[in-house]
Design an enzyme around this catalytic site. Structure first.
Site, PDB file in Angstrom:
ATOM      1  N   ARG A  80      22.652 -48.685  15.472  1.00  0.00           N
ATOM      2  CA  ARG A  80      23.253 -48.980  16.782  1.00  0.00           C
ATOM      3  C   ARG A  80      22.167 -49.376  17.769  1.00  0.00           C
ATOM      4  O   ARG A  80      21.195 -48.639  17.967  1.00  0.00           O
ATOM      5  CB  ARG A  80      24.021 -47.763  17.288  1.00  0.00           C
ATOM      6  CG  ARG A  80      24.762 -47.979  18.601  1.00  0.00           C
ATOM      7  CD  ARG A  80      25.523 -46.720  18.999  1.00  0.00           C
ATOM      8  NE  ARG A  80      26.593 -46.435  18.062  1.00  0.00           N
ATOM      9  CZ  ARG A  80      27.077 -45.208  17.837  1.00  0.00           C
ATOM     10  NH1 ARG A  80      26.558 -44.162  18.450  1.00  0.00           N
ATOM     11  NH2 ARG A  80      28.062 -45.034  16.984  1.00  0.00           N
ATOM     12  N   ARG A 149      23.604 -40.899  25.643  1.00  0.00           N
ATOM     13  CA  ARG A 149      23.839 -42.134  24.897  1.00  0.00           C
ATOM     14  C   ARG A 149      23.767 -43.352  25.830  1.00  0.00           C
ATOM     15  O   ARG A 149      23.374 -43.243  26.975  1.00  0.00           O
ATOM     16  CB  ARG A 149      25.209 -42.067  24.215  1.00  0.00           C
ATOM     17  CG  ARG A 149      25.411 -40.840  23.283  1.00  0.00           C
ATOM     18  CD  ARG A 149      24.708 -41.010  21.965  1.00  0.00           C
ATOM     19  NE  ARG A 149      24.968 -39.919  21.046  1.00  0.00           N
ATOM     20  CZ  ARG A 149      25.976 -39.874  20.164  1.00  0.00           C
ATOM     21  NH1 ARG A 149      26.851 -40.844  20.098  1.00  0.00           N
ATOM     22  NH2 ARG A 149      26.101 -38.846  19.339  1.00  0.00           N
ATOM     23  N   LYS A 219      26.064 -34.510  21.888  1.00  0.00           N
ATOM     24  CA  LYS A 219      25.916 -35.797  22.562  1.00  0.00           C
ATOM     25  C   LYS A 219      26.331 -35.698  24.026  1.00  0.00           C
ATOM     26  O   LYS A 219      27.107 -34.816  24.414  1.00  0.00           O
ATOM     27  CB  LYS A 219      26.749 -36.856  21.853  1.00  0.00           C
ATOM     28  CG  LYS A 219      28.243 -36.552  21.790  1.00  0.00           C
ATOM     29  CD  LYS A 219      28.947 -37.561  20.898  1.00  0.00           C
ATOM     30  CE  LYS A 219      30.412 -37.175  20.700  1.00  0.00           C
ATOM     31  NZ  LYS A 219      31.088 -38.070  19.762  1.00  0.00           N
TER      32      LYS A 219
END
Length: 575
Positions: A80, A149, A219
């Site tokens: 990613r 993130r 996360k």
């Protein structure tokens, strides 16, 4: 950050112990990458690789066949690319395209967090792929893992001066919260400088002033919204900033905390939750607020149960008043009360839109974010040829679509011609239902998938379009979200119609979310197949066509008609 005793560490999850022993995310990744006996990496390294933007997967379509042949699974990796605010140059896009052909499965996946994913990369190509991503001034660090993130934001700073200021704030948040470990440089770049680094670091210089040795319990997601558009689904984020404009300029942000989509089937202690608005911060204080919210979760999140480790549970366990008091104490000043604002939509504006300074921007619908060539249209080739002549940029939206940005008036005709040449369908040819649909990847690559999602939703939309058209609703938008499991990557609990995979060919059907992203949906029918889905939705859609109030969204209609009960907070989601 207090030191952790051996007894405390023993009580934590295995992932916490892996992080503790990882030497700031190194583990044995170097050794795993060079092990010739397997296409996989060591099990403990599969947790650490996420911090580097990598998930180990295998092709589930051929898993049983390989087992019968006594072969290990066909291991491959998802990589990613972090794209803060979703903007990349056309030169970067051409590199992204080249790498997809050279090392991945020949497609590009635009994610619901405005990032870019590759699928199908084998182990021996991992290091080359990541090195070449960094070579075009992009990176994969912190795209996954127990850290902040990709920071989401409206990807069009040229819409107004306000949009430009907000985009810069989002990029600054992303940079500020990027992990400082040198492990990424050592493993993937042989110690070279990563694009986002402020300075070249020395080997072993691993101070993590924000995250500490153990990083976060889970996360962490941040979104920045610009009213009246809630295109980033700001209430679904752990931390959200809602831009407040005064005299045409960015004054500051309303602050939201505690959103999160993931849950687990049949475990009512897990649930999606929408964030609370807790106050306002001036624009020059946004990094200070972001850092301290992250630190509160670092110090108080549950490290003994990963299913209970998100900020939403920390807040629900201790109360929103505790959280606000703790934040104010750490800041040394008190957040003022929130400023007035209003959202009117959560989708994208398709087609050509004029921005400031005479620039134009074309928003293209990308079905479930998958960029590829197929029999119907050659989308990948079209974007490649556009990137070769386009002097502006490409922008990924939070709804998995792509904006061809900063186009000159003269360039519009050239882009239209290329889209037509490769038979790329314009949004004007599609129903509002399809344009407001979104799905996660699911099979064959996601190891968590219980049912199809990306590969199935388009055909289900075909059938629902027929129902809508028959009811006279061909041009009416309804938010449709589908995921292959309950973890919520495509934000299914914010769909006016939401589908969450339960088993192959079967889904839980949810109804009643808010069209502006302001309300969760509610379980309507459990474990239904396609025939049952159509049987359930057809009469509801017909009733909506006949009995709705003027301007009433479908989600509001099913609440008003008591088809499902309104969910007022996450803890009520299962009740």
């Amino acid at each position: 950050m207090a030191d952790v005793t051996p007894e405390e560490l023993a009580a934590r999850t295995e992932v916490e112990r892996i992080k503790d022993a990882s030497r700031y995310l190194r583990g044995s990744l170097k050794e795993s990458l060079t092990d010739p006996l397997t296409g996989a990496i060591a099990e403990s390294d599969t947790q650490l690789s996420k911090f580097h933007g990598i998930y180990q997967q295998d092709d589930r379509d051929i898993r049983d066949e390989r087992r019968r042949q006594k072969l290990e699974p066909y291991y491959m990796f998802m990589v990613r690319i972090r794209v803060p605010g979703g903007i990349c140059t056309t030169e970067q896009w051409l590199e992204i395209d080249r790498l997809a052909q050279a090392y991945a499965n020949g497609t590009i996946r635009l994610t619901t967090r405005q990032a870019i994913q590759y699928h199908g990369i084998i182990k021996r190509n991992l290091k080359k792929t990541i090195a070449e991503i960094n070579g075009c001034l992009m990176d994969t660090i912190a795209a996954c893992g127990d850290v902040n993130r990709n920071v989401m934001c409206n990807p069009n700073p040229e819409l107004s001066d306000l949009h430009a200021e907000v985009y810069e704030a989002a990029a600054a948040i992303s940079s500020h919260l990027t992990p400082r470990t040198t492990a990424y440089h050592e493993i993937w770049l042989d110690g070279e400088k990563v694009a986002d680094s402020k300075k070249k670091k020395k080997k072993g210089d691993d101070d993590e002033p924000i995250y500490g040795k153990h990083y976060l319990p889970r996360k962490f997601k941040i979104g920045v919204a610009i009213p009246p558009s809630n295109d980033v689904d700001v209430y679904s984020q752990d931390l959200g900033f809602i831009a407040i404009e005064k005299d045409g300029k960015l004054a500051g942000f309303n602050v939201t905390v505690g959103g999160g989509m993931g849950m687990t089937h049949s475990e009512p202690a897990t649930y999606p939750r929408l964030a609370d608005v807790i106050g306002y911060c001036p624009a020059d204080k946004v990094l200070e607020v972001a850092e301290n919210v992250v630190k509160i979760q670092r110090d108080n999140g549950d490290r003994t149960n990963r299913k209970h480790a998100r900020l939403k549970y920390t807040i629900d366990d201790r109360g929103i008043k505790w959280f606000k008091d703790e934040l104010n104490k750490r800041l040394g000043w008190k957040l003022p009360k929130a400023e007035p604002f209003a959202f009117t939509s959560s989708g994208d504006r398709y087609g050509w839109v004029k921005g400031v300074n005479g620039s134009w921007h074309y928003t293209l619908f990308v079905s479930n974010g998958r960029v590829r060539d197929d029999e119907d249209q050659q989308l990948m080739t079209a974007l490649r040829d556009i990137a070769k002549i386009h002097k502006g940029d490409f922008r990924i939206t939070a709804n998995q679509n792509l904006i061809i940005g900063n186009v000159t008036a003269a360039g519009k005709a050239k882009i239209d011609k290329l889209l037509a040449k490769y038979k790329v369908a314009g949004p004007e040819t599609m129903s509002a239902l399809r344009l407001n649909s979104m799905a996660c990847v699911a099979f064959p690559t996601c190891g968590l998938a219980m049912a199809e999602s990306e590969r199935y939703l388009p055909s289900l939309i075909d059938k629902l379009e027929a129902v809508m058209k028959k009811a006279g609703l061909g041009n009416d938008p309804i938010l449709v979200r589908m995921t292959g499991c309950p973890n919520g990557c495509a934000r299914p609990y914010l769909g006016e119609i939401g589908f969450v995979g339960k088993a192959p060919g079967r889904y839980n059907l949810y109804l009643g979310a808010g069209f502006q992203g302001q309300r969760l949906n509610k379980l309507y029918r459990e474990n239904v197949n396609e025939e049952q889905i159509l049987t359930e939705l057809t009469p509801l859609i017909e009733s909506y066509a006949k009995e709705r109030k003027k301007g009433e969204p479908f989600g509001d209609f099913v609440i008003r008609k008591k088809v499902v009960r309104e969910v007022k907070e996450g803890k009520d989601f299962h009740s």
